[in-house]
Design a protein around this motif. Structure first.
Motif, PDB file in Angstrom:
ATOM      1  N   PHE A   8      -7.499  -9.266   2.373  1.00 17.37           N
ATOM      2  CA  PHE A   8      -6.058  -9.192   2.905  1.00 17.37           C
ATOM      3  C   PHE A   8      -6.170  -8.560   3.920  1.00 17.37           C
ATOM      4  CE2 PHE A   8      -6.495  -5.597   0.142  1.00 17.37           C
ATOM      5  CZ  PHE A   8      -5.991  -4.710   0.737  1.00 17.37           C
ATOM      6  N   LYS A   9      -4.933  -8.965   4.646  1.00 17.64           N
ATOM      7  CA  LYS A   9      -4.840  -8.515   6.041  1.00 17.64           C
ATOM      8  C   LYS A   9      -4.198  -7.108   6.188  1.00 17.64           C
ATOM      9  CE  LYS A   9      -3.368  -9.648  10.813  1.00 17.64           C
ATOM     10  NZ  LYS A   9      -2.706 -10.724  11.436  1.00 17.64           N
ATOM     11  N   ILE A  10      -4.782  -6.254   6.800  1.00 13.63           N
ATOM     12  CA  ILE A  10      -4.307  -4.819   6.865  1.00 13.63           C
ATOM     13  C   ILE A  10      -3.979  -4.335   8.377  1.00 13.63           C
ATOM     14  CG2 ILE A  10      -5.657  -3.852   4.894  1.00 13.63           C
ATOM     15  CD1 ILE A  10      -7.602  -2.489   7.253  1.00 13.63           C
ATOM     16  N   ASP A  29      -1.567  -1.044   6.352  1.00 11.90           N
ATOM     17  CA  ASP A  29      -2.076  -0.260   4.970  1.00 11.90           C
ATOM     18  C   ASP A  29      -3.281   0.519   5.152  1.00 11.90           C
ATOM     19  OD1 ASP A  29      -3.245   0.063   2.348  1.00 11.90           O
ATOM     20  OD2 ASP A  29      -2.404  -1.732   1.659  1.00 11.90           O
ATOM     21  N   PHE A  86      -9.071  -7.331   8.054  1.00  8.64           N
ATOM     22  CA  PHE A  86      -8.793  -7.677   6.804  1.00  8.64           C
ATOM     23  C   PHE A  86      -9.779  -6.335   5.971  1.00  8.64           C
ATOM     24  CE2 PHE A  86      -8.001 -11.409   8.900  1.00  8.64           C
ATOM     25  CZ  PHE A  86      -6.914 -11.887   8.420  1.00  8.64           C
ATOM     26  N   LYS A  89     -10.781  -6.990  -1.037  1.00  6.91           N
ATOM     27  CA  LYS A  89      -9.863  -6.669  -2.298  1.00  6.91           C
ATOM     28  C   LYS A  89     -10.984  -5.962  -3.504  1.00  6.91           C
ATOM     29  CE  LYS A  89      -6.641 -10.403  -1.920  1.00  6.91           C
ATOM     30  NZ  LYS A  89      -6.090 -11.768  -2.478  1.00  6.91           N
ATOM     31  N   THR A 109       2.814  -5.752   3.548  1.00  9.52           N
ATOM     32  CA  THR A 109       2.154  -7.036   4.342  1.00  9.52           C
ATOM     33  C   THR A 109       1.203  -7.354   3.449  1.00  9.52           C
ATOM     34  OG1 THR A 109       2.825  -6.184   6.572  1.00  9.52           O
ATOM     35  CG2 THR A 109       0.916  -7.564   6.469  1.00  9.52           C
ATOM     36  N   GLY A 110       0.739  -8.560   3.258  1.00  6.34           N
ATOM     37  CA  GLY A 110      -0.425  -9.076   2.335  1.00  6.34           C
ATOM     38  C   GLY A 110      -0.150  -9.212   1.034  1.00  6.34           C
ATOM     39  N   THR A 112       1.726 -10.758  -2.486  1.00  7.96           N
ATOM     40  CA  THR A 112       2.146 -11.997  -3.113  1.00  7.96           C
ATOM     41  C   THR A 112       3.593 -11.760  -3.521  1.00  7.96           C
ATOM     42  OG1 THR A 112      -0.272 -12.678  -3.431  1.00  7.96           O
ATOM     43  CG2 THR A 112       1.610 -13.902  -4.415  1.00  7.96           C
ATOM     44  N   CYS A 123       3.577 -15.340   0.699  1.00  7.15           N
ATOM     45  CA  CYS A 123       2.778 -14.191   0.967  1.00  7.15           C
ATOM     46  C   CYS A 123       3.539 -13.608   2.094  1.00  7.15           C
ATOM     47  CB  CYS A 123       1.379 -14.633   1.282  1.00  7.15           C
ATOM     48  SG  CYS A 123       0.183 -13.204   1.630  1.00  7.15           S
ATOM     49  N   ASP A 125       3.821 -11.828   5.459  1.00  5.30           N
ATOM     50  CA  ASP A 125       2.968 -12.010   6.737  1.00  5.30           C
ATOM     51  C   ASP A 125       3.295 -10.768   7.687  1.00  5.30           C
ATOM     52  OD1 ASP A 125       1.277 -14.078   5.909  1.00  5.30           O
ATOM     53  OD2 ASP A 125       3.019 -15.468   6.935  1.00  5.30           O
ATOM     54  N   ARG A 163      -1.286  -6.106  -5.763  1.00  6.83           N
ATOM     55  CA  ARG A 163      -0.506  -6.531  -4.700  1.00  6.83           C
ATOM     56  C   ARG A 163       0.479  -7.608  -4.632  1.00  6.83           C
ATOM     57  NH1 ARG A 163      -2.301  -4.099  -0.326  1.00  6.83           N
ATOM     58  NH2 ARG A 163      -1.693  -5.534   1.249  1.00  6.83           N
TER      59      ARG A 163
END
Length: 182
Positions: A8-10, A29, A86, A89, A109-110, A112, A123, A125, A163
């Motif tokens: 997931f994008k951080i 994050d 990213f 997970k 952010t990231g 769901t 999601c 963004d 998340r």
């Protein structure tokens, strides 16, 4: 192979720094500080590539300075600027939900977003906290970008471990800013 659903994008690499090949990571994050992964994943033109770090230090609450392995000079660091970062997970720290809270809405952010019935709304963004009203930018399962205000009255539940963010949105809110077929 690293797949998009395993990370997931951080954040993103905002700039290079110095002559040693250090880069600045603007993050939403800070899970890399508490998780167990020894690497971050960068999106290099659509390919997810792992980069191991040698060291990092925090510049402030939203920026870290990273020294990545095999990135040893300014030219190598400059090529990383602008790329998304990213986190895997499966390396997230186990979170005790009842004792852990969000430091910032940007940490969403990231996540769901689910409706109260467990259906995926989209999601997150981007989180805009520049005004008094927090605004979430979502990508729907159909690939559309929608904007929703985040308000505590909409919040049903959230899980830092999974998340996910469960929201009860007012009827018609998603349709207001969804594209129409003309």
């Amino acid at each position: 192979m690293i797949t998009p659903d395993s990370v997931f994008k951080i954040g993103y690499i905002s700039k290079h720094r110095g002559l040693r090949g250090e880069v600045e990571l603007c993050f939403t994050d800070d899970c890399f500080d508490t998780g167990s992964s020894e690497y971050l994943v960068l999106d290099m033109d659509g390919i997810l590539v792992p980069f191991f770090w040698e060291e990092y230090r925090f510049k402030n609450d939203e920026t870290a300075i990273l020294k990545l392995e095999d990135v040893d000079n300014e030219a190598q660091a400059r090529r990383l600027v602008g790329h998304g970062v990213f986190y895997p997970k499966n390396h997230l720290a186990e979170v005790e939900e009842e004792h852990h809270t969000l430091r910032s809405y940007k940490q969403l952010t990231g996540f769901t977003v689910l409706d109260p019935h467990g259906q995926v709304t989209g999601c997150v963004d981007h989180v805009d906290t520049s005004s008094a009203n927090t605004l979430l930018t979502l990508t729907t399962p159909q690939g559309h970008e929608v904007y929703i205000p985040f308000h505590d009255d909409f919040l049903v539940a959230y899980s830092l471990r999974h998340r996910t963010l469960t929201l009860q949105l007012p009827q018609g809110l998603l349709e207001i800013n969804s594209p129409t077929d003309e």
